[in-house]
Write a protein that holds these residues in place. Structure first.
Motif, mmCIF file in Angstrom:
data_model
loop_
_atom_site.group_PDB
_atom_site.id
_atom_site.type_symbol
_atom_site.label_atom_id
_atom_site.label_comp_id
_atom_site.label_asym_id
_atom_site.label_seq_id
_atom_site.Cartn_x
_atom_site.Cartn_y
_atom_site.Cartn_z
ATOM 1 N N SER A 118 -1.124 -0.662 -4.407
ATOM 2 C CA SER A 118 -1.708 1.272 -3.621
ATOM 3 C C SER A 118 -3.037 1.244 -3.874
ATOM 4 C CB SER A 118 -0.993 2.032 -4.214
ATOM 5 O OG SER A 118 0.482 1.631 -3.642
ATOM 6 N N ALA A 147 -6.374 4.007 5.224
ATOM 7 C CA ALA A 147 -6.360 2.297 4.487
ATOM 8 C C ALA A 147 -5.464 1.507 5.548
ATOM 9 C CB ALA A 147 -5.557 3.042 3.320
ATOM 10 N N SER A 195 0.945 -0.902 0.280
ATOM 11 C CA SER A 195 0.000 -0.362 -0.146
ATOM 12 C C SER A 195 0.820 1.508 0.450
ATOM 13 C CB SER A 195 -0.811 0.339 1.486
ATOM 14 O OG SER A 195 -1.449 1.418 1.387
ATOM 15 N N ALA A 196 2.183 1.094 1.008
ATOM 16 C CA ALA A 196 2.906 2.251 0.861
ATOM 17 C C ALA A 196 4.323 2.666 -0.238
ATOM 18 C CB ALA A 196 4.181 2.388 2.095
ATOM 19 N N VAL A 197 4.071 1.573 -0.905
ATOM 20 C CA VAL A 197 5.397 1.808 -2.111
ATOM 21 C C VAL A 197 4.284 1.621 -3.767
ATOM 22 C CG1 VAL A 197 6.831 0.406 -3.153
ATOM 23 C CG2 VAL A 197 7.116 0.906 -1.001
ATOM 24 N N GLY A 198 4.445 2.893 -4.163
ATOM 25 C CA GLY A 198 3.562 2.751 -5.216
ATOM 26 C C GLY A 198 4.365 4.373 -6.085
ATOM 27 N N LEU A 199 3.129 4.850 -6.500
ATOM 28 C CA LEU A 199 3.553 5.458 -8.051
ATOM 29 C C LEU A 199 3.866 7.234 -6.626
ATOM 30 C CD1 LEU A 199 0.309 5.559 -9.706
ATOM 31 C CD2 LEU A 199 2.305 5.687 -10.820
ATOM 32 N N GLY A 200 3.589 6.987 -5.107
ATOM 33 C CA GLY A 200 4.135 8.029 -4.502
ATOM 34 C C GLY A 200 5.743 8.354 -4.035
ATOM 35 N N LEU A 235 -6.402 1.924 -1.222
ATOM 36 C CA LEU A 235 -7.432 2.734 -1.917
ATOM 37 C C LEU A 235 -9.338 2.543 -1.644
ATOM 38 C CD1 LEU A 235 -4.946 5.197 -4.548
ATOM 39 C CD2 LEU A 235 -5.895 5.450 -1.634
ATOM 40 N N TYR A 282 -5.288 8.629 -9.458
ATOM 41 C CA TYR A 282 -4.047 7.406 -8.945
ATOM 42 C C TYR A 282 -3.909 6.685 -10.544
ATOM 43 C CZ TYR A 282 -0.752 4.941 -6.088
ATOM 44 O OH TYR A 282 0.717 4.082 -5.334
ATOM 45 N N MET A 284 -6.091 8.386 5.943
ATOM 46 C CA MET A 284 -7.433 8.111 5.042
ATOM 47 C C MET A 284 -7.921 6.709 6.011
ATOM 48 S SD MET A 284 -6.971 6.104 2.555
ATOM 49 C CE MET A 284 -8.350 5.972 2.168
ATOM 50 N N PHE A 318 1.138 10.617 2.001
ATOM 51 C CA PHE A 318 0.536 10.026 1.083
ATOM 52 C C PHE A 318 1.287 8.705 0.824
ATOM 53 C CE2 PHE A 318 0.587 9.332 -3.273
ATOM 54 C CZ PHE A 318 -0.741 8.863 -3.824
ATOM 55 N N SER A 319 2.490 9.088 0.974
ATOM 56 C CA SER A 319 3.400 8.269 0.920
ATOM 57 C C SER A 319 3.481 7.079 1.679
ATOM 58 C CB SER A 319 5.363 8.602 0.803
ATOM 59 O OG SER A 319 5.399 7.755 0.764
ATOM 60 N N LEU A 320 3.336 7.217 3.126
ATOM 61 C CA LEU A 320 3.307 6.321 4.102
ATOM 62 C C LEU A 320 1.551 5.672 3.776
ATOM 63 C CD1 LEU A 320 5.468 6.902 7.013
ATOM 64 C CD2 LEU A 320 5.542 5.017 5.467
ATOM 65 N N SER A 321 0.710 5.649 3.033
ATOM 66 C CA SER A 321 -0.589 5.794 3.107
ATOM 67 C C SER A 321 -1.424 5.991 4.387
ATOM 68 C CB SER A 321 -0.913 4.512 2.973
ATOM 69 O OG SER A 321 -0.018 3.687 1.451
ATOM 70 N N ILE A 337 -8.147 10.757 -4.106
ATOM 71 C CA ILE A 337 -6.679 10.103 -4.420
ATOM 72 C C ILE A 337 -6.753 9.125 -6.104
ATOM 73 C CG2 ILE A 337 -4.801 9.113 -3.826
ATOM 74 C CD1 ILE A 337 -5.444 9.930 -1.152
HETATM 75 N N1 PHE Z 1 1.020 5.054 -0.271
HETATM 76 C C1 PHE Z 1 1.208 5.249 -1.304
HETATM 77 C C2 PHE Z 1 2.201 5.284 -2.707
HETATM 78 O O1 PHE Z 1 3.135 5.824 -2.191
HETATM 79 C C3 PHE Z 1 -0.390 6.427 -2.139
HETATM 80 C C4 PHE Z 1 -1.510 5.939 -1.479
HETATM 81 C C5 PHE Z 1 -1.757 7.045 -0.665
HETATM 82 C C6 PHE Z 1 -2.205 4.905 -1.137
HETATM 83 C C7 PHE Z 1 -3.025 6.687 0.812
HETATM 84 C C8 PHE Z 1 -3.222 4.650 0.363
HETATM 85 C C9 PHE Z 1 -3.928 5.592 0.741
HETATM 86 O O2 PHE Z 1 1.807 5.611 -4.047
#
Ligand code: PHE
Length: 451
Positions: free
Chosen positions: A325, A239, A23-28, A329, A110, A237, A231-234, A106
């Motif tokens: 990720s 999640a 969830s954390a690692v993604g486009l962020g 969401l 996203y 919100m 955002f990066s750590l999700s 988001i």
């Molecule tokens: N953490 C995800 C990312 O860095 C994006 C994200 C934000 C996912 C909030 C879930 C909640 O890409």
């Protein structure tokens, strides 16, 4: 008082770590972190971001997992039950509801960006980038975002992929995806850094990323660094709270939180180290915005040996990272519908996925047909991105910190966190009660120009 989740449980501690890291690692990390760093002048932004992760991100990560495991339901219902346990107002459930709205906002942009990554799997794989020039790489990107049909097609594919996994249930759907593909992404990213070190301007990138020039700091930079940490750590919100609600009782929350935060930060920094040497070697503009990663990495793949294969693989893995990720969401809203209306998951996800898909159309049109439609100077995409990540996530995080640190009794939080050292617990409590809320408030006052 121990509750159990109707949605099931992760099969092991590692699966939870992988899912939360997924969830954390993604486009962020790979798309947003480099382009925001470039827009905000480099190292000073990076330093602020790292500070926010350590002082605000980690304690809140622990708080969200803790609240989820104690509430054992989607955010809205968890806050409702936890508030009841502590004899607090039922209105805390609105905090969960705000998270659901933020999640839709988001996901709407996203999924569009994840669609770019999907498109690039085919562009790089087809060999169309062989020996492409700097201008050519930029033109290709602009041609893609200029075509609403192309963006709509990939956005749709990505949203369907996301809905399928959420519809199958997070455990069976997600566990398989994260187990092998996340480590593969990590390894490929290290290889990219190796390539960038050898051929790009590595020295310039290091000094850009790590030698801060604080004269570049503006109020906006500080707010964006905080938003990016959330955002990066999700966080902020629900999640991670939702994933926490599927966590077994005997898993250590502090250990897992630290692992997740370290992995997330490492990927962001690696992405910066892969992108900026190329940016400087080819004379690209660091502040060129959302296209930065796509254009710079395309150039790297165009000139490296076996670039076609590596490029295709890289974008496949980036898509998977975005996928894991996006799933997180969509999960809170879907789990809420299942709990509330007793719908089957597949039924619920058709609704939630469709809402996010429709909202995404606004985002994808802002690169073409609607590019002159502006709200306060920002197009639809930028507005969604700004309001959700720089405003709603920090506000959500602030309220979560207030709930976990001030409104929930010490007995409840220490019972759920079960930290071995009392010092560790006290540090968490001080960070959650004072440092995290004060940090968010100061950043907001600063952004509003009051400070
Ligand atoms: N953490 C995800 C990312 O860095 C994006 C994200 C934000 C996912 C909030 C879930 C909640 O890409």
């Amino acid at each position: 008082m121990a509750r159990s989740s109707i949605h099931g449980q992760w099969s092991s501690r590692w699966v939870f770590i992988l899912a939360a890291t997924g969830s954390a690692v993604g486009l962020g990390n790979i798309w947003r972190f480099p382009y925001l760093t470039g827009e905000n002048g480099g190292a000073a932004f990076v330093l602020l971001y790292l500070g926010c992760i350590a002082a605000v991100g980690v304690p809140l990560l622990m708080a969200e997992i803790m609240l989820g495991r104690r509430g054992r339901q989607s955010p809205i219902h968890s806050f409702e039950s936890l508030a009841q346990d502590e004899s607090l107002s039922r209105n805390w459930r609105w905090l969960g509801a705000m998270g659901v709205v933020a999640g839709f906002m988001i996901l709407s942009f996203y999924s569009v960006v994840a669609g770019w990554s999907l498109a690039y799997v085919f562009y790089t794989g087809s060999g169309m980038f062989a020996d492409i020039t700097v201008e050519g790489a930029g033109e290709r990107f602009n041609a893609m975002i200029g075509s609403a049909e192309t963006l709509l097609a990939w956005h749709t594919v990505f949203m369907v992929m996301t809905a399928i996994i959420v519809g199958r249930g997070v455990q069976s759907g997600l566990e398989q995806a994260v187990k092998y593909l996340m480590p593969a992404l990590f390894i490929l990213l290290i290889a990219m850094v190796g390539y960038a070190m050898g051929t790009g301007d590595f020295g310039a990138a290091i000094s850009y990323l790590f030698h801060p020039d604080f004269s570049k700091l503006t109020n906006k930079t500080v707010l964006e660094a905080l938003g990016q940490a959330f955002f990066s750590l999700s966080l902020g919100m629900g999640a991670i709270l939702t994933y926490g609600s599927y966590l077994s009782d005997n898993t250590s929350i502090p250990h897992t939180s630290v692992i997740i935060a370290l992995a997330d930060t490492a990927v962001a920094l690696l992405a910066g180290l892969a992108v900026f040497p190329i940016v400087f070697a080819y004379g690209l503009e660091p502040s060129s915005g959302p296209g930065l990663v796509f254009v710079s990495l395309t150039l790297a793949f165009a000139h490296m040996p076996f670039g076609q294969v590596f490029g295709c693989l890289f974008f496949i893995l980036l898509t998977v990272a975005a996928w894991t990720s996006a799933i997180s969401l969509l999960e809170p809203a879907t789990a809420w519908l299942v709990e509330r209306l007793k719908w089957r998951r597949r039924h619920a996800v058709i609704w939630t996925g469709t809402i996010a898909w429709v909202m995404g159309i606004g985002s994808l049109l802002s690169f073409n047909h609607w590019d002159s439609v502006k709200f306060f100077g920002k197009n639809f995409f930028d507005s969604m991105e700004f309001i959700s990540t720089s405003v709603m996530l920090p506000v959500g995080g602030l309220l979560i910190a207030v709930f976990a640190g001030w409104r929930m009794s010490r007995a409840s939080s220490s019972d759920e966190l079960r930290m071995q050292s009392t010092l560790g617990y006290s540090v968490w409590r001080v960070l959650t009660r004072y440092v995290a809320p004060a940090g968010v408030v100061l950043v907001f006052l600063n952004a509003l120009g009051i400070l």
